[in-house]
Design an enzyme around this catalytic site. Structure first.
Site, mmCIF file in Angstrom:
data_model
loop_
_atom_site.group_PDB
_atom_site.id
_atom_site.type_symbol
_atom_site.label_atom_id
_atom_site.label_comp_id
_atom_site.label_asym_id
_atom_site.label_seq_id
_atom_site.Cartn_x
_atom_site.Cartn_y
_atom_site.Cartn_z
ATOM 1 N N ALA A 61 43.061 49.339 39.409
ATOM 2 C CA ALA A 61 42.163 50.125 38.019
ATOM 3 C C ALA A 61 41.844 51.316 38.530
ATOM 4 O O ALA A 61 41.312 51.943 39.597
ATOM 5 C CB ALA A 61 41.258 48.591 37.994
ATOM 6 N N GLY A 106 45.247 45.834 40.303
ATOM 7 C CA GLY A 106 45.595 45.505 38.302
ATOM 8 C C GLY A 106 47.777 46.271 38.254
ATOM 9 O O GLY A 106 48.137 45.857 37.813
ATOM 10 N N GLU A 109 49.228 43.158 39.150
ATOM 11 C CA GLU A 109 48.865 42.212 38.703
ATOM 12 C C GLU A 109 49.020 42.101 37.308
ATOM 13 O O GLU A 109 50.066 41.674 36.911
ATOM 14 C CB GLU A 109 47.937 42.315 38.472
ATOM 15 C CG GLU A 109 46.939 41.339 39.354
ATOM 16 C CD GLU A 109 45.269 41.689 39.256
ATOM 17 O OE1 GLU A 109 44.477 40.418 38.628
ATOM 18 O OE2 GLU A 109 44.626 42.819 38.965
ATOM 19 N N GLU A 129 41.565 44.184 46.492
ATOM 20 C CA GLU A 129 40.370 43.971 45.502
ATOM 21 C C GLU A 129 39.392 43.202 46.879
ATOM 22 O O GLU A 129 37.883 44.027 46.742
ATOM 23 C CB GLU A 129 39.826 43.012 44.332
ATOM 24 C CG GLU A 129 41.201 43.583 43.568
ATOM 25 C CD GLU A 129 42.351 43.036 43.384
ATOM 26 O OE1 GLU A 129 43.269 43.795 42.096
ATOM 27 O OE2 GLU A 129 42.792 43.115 43.600
#
Length: 255
Positions: A61, A106, A109, A129
């Site tokens: 992110a 991300g 993911e 994270e």
């Protein structure tokens, strides 16, 4: 645009293009959701490659953007974030992730939303994270655990460590490791092979597996049975069975 779509030979390539690290900011997330809807809708797209380019898949992110958000803002945004990734996961067509360089947070993911993952031998994957005082928020705690099992997922999520391609392969986090220069070529070849297959049967197979994993075995078998019987109403089934009887297995040409 931070994400682009290119279509050739029945394969749609969703290409992340936000140098230098393809950080997944809000605009990129929203664009991913738009393109997931587009490839779902388009009949000329029969399989999909998600690619970040030759150097990096997606390093995660946009941390600077997230740092400026408070709790109230993230309560609103987190649903849109998950919805963008879920839209990719629910594309009713075969999807392969072509992973080069970093696929972190991300980015990891995003790769988890694909049906199949081909990684470069220089790839590094992880869910870091926890090192920010957070947990994965775009499906990582759910899709990673379903893919590799809860204990392996917890190891990656609790420690935030990065794994190289060979360990990712051993964990089941990726499905194939190839030289970096061949990642996109092999991913496109995988997608192109399936793009020539029976579209409705592939959709039925994907939805049966995915929906079945979320429920009990009896309900899963009902989902499978419903799709199986329904395919007997399709032209692809007629083509496939006629070709098998007349020419032998594996020679059918689907529209």
């Amino acid at each position: 645009m931070t994400v682009n779509l290119e279509v050739a030979d029945g394969v749609g390539t969703i290409r992340l293009d936000r140098p230098p690290m393809n950080a997944l900011d809000i605009a990129t997330q929203d664009r991913l959701r738009e393109l997931a809807a587009e490839v779902t809708r388009r009949d000329d797209v029969r399989a999909v490659v998600v690619w970040g380019g030759e150097k990096v898949f997606a390093a995660g992110a946009d941390i600077k953007e997230m740092q400026a958000m408070d709790h109230a803002a993230m309560v609103v945004r987190s649903k849109a974030l998950q919805d963008a990734f879920t839209a990719l996961a629910r594309i009713p067509k075969p999807v392969v992730a072509a992973i080069t360089g970093y696929a972190l947070g991300g980015g990891c993911e995003l790769a988890l939303c694909a049906d199949f993952r081909i990684a470069a031998d220089n790839a590094k994957l992880g869910q870091p994270e926890i090192l920010l005082g957070l947990i994965p928020g775009a499906g990582g705690t759910q899709r990673l655990a379903r893919l590799v099992g809860p204990s392996k997922a917890k190891d990656l999520i609790f420690t935030g460590r990065q794994v190289k391609a060979d360990e990712a392969l051993a964990l089941g986090l990726v499905d194939r490791v190839v030289p970096a220069a061949e990642v996109y070529e092999q991913a496109h070849a995988w997608a192109a092979r399936l793009a020539a297959g029976p579209a409705l049967a592939l959709r039925a197979a994907k939805e049966s597996v995915d929906a079945g994993l979320e429920t009990d075995i009896d309900t899963g078998l009902t989902i499978e049975r419903t799709w199986f019987a329904g395919l007997f109403a399709t032209e692809d089934r007629e083509i496939g069975m006629r070709s098998f009887v007349e020419e032998g297995p594996g020679k059918a040409k689907f529209h």
